[in-house]
Design a protein around this motif. Sequence first.
Motif, short mmCIF file in Angstrom:
data_model
loop_
_atom_site.label_atom_id
_atom_site.label_comp_id
_atom_site.label_asym_id
_atom_site.label_seq_id
_atom_site.Cartn_x
_atom_site.Cartn_y
_atom_site.Cartn_z
N ALA A 18 -5.36 -2.67 -3.42
CA ALA A 18 -4.44 -3.62 -2.82
C ALA A 18 -5.06 -5.01 -2.68
O ALA A 18 -4.42 -6.01 -2.99
N PRO A 77 -5.10 2.71 5.75
CA PRO A 77 -4.61 2.53 4.38
C PRO A 77 -4.49 3.87 3.66
O PRO A 77 -3.55 4.10 2.91
N CYS A 120 0.83 -1.21 0.00
CA CYS A 120 0.00 0.00 0.00
C CYS A 120 0.86 1.26 0.00
O CYS A 120 0.61 2.19 -0.77
#
Length: 175
Positions: free
Chosen positions: A22, A105, A12
């Motif tokens: 991802a 993320p 990521c």
Amino acid sequence: MILNIHAILTTCYAAGLRISEAVHLKPTDIDSQRMVVRVEQGKGQKDRYVMLSPKLLEILRDYWRTRRPKEWLFPGDRAGHPRDAVGQACAKAHDLSRLSKPVTPHSLRYGFAVHLLEAGADVRTIQLLLGHRSLATTAHYLRIATNKVCGTASPFELLPRPAPTPPPLGKPQYF
């Protein structure tokens, strides 16, 4: 499990991927010949390529040798179905690190963009790597990189300076 978390989080950050991108990577999306990662049908149903870091390639090869994923690079608990493993991994990393700022993320993707800018990449290149349709969206990601702005020299500094004017000569001296 640690190798799996490490591989997902590193991917990521190193490729600037969205969480959805991802978890939808396939082993065939990693092109070690051209050193790129193919992001298939990212946001807006657009395909793009991002750089494949040699360090990331090494991590992914170790991960692949251990896990041998088939359809998805990062499969979930149910065979053949990716899950939101990245979000869970970030939550776990946040708990273990005891950082005050969130670890998500999206923060990894944001860090990717800011660190590219700080390393001298131009905003248009960052826009393409992130898969943004609008340059304004990319600029929003980069508004906090003030040390880059403050550390940039004015183009005025690059202009040649006029030759210094010699001091006026005194009275001529004769022999």
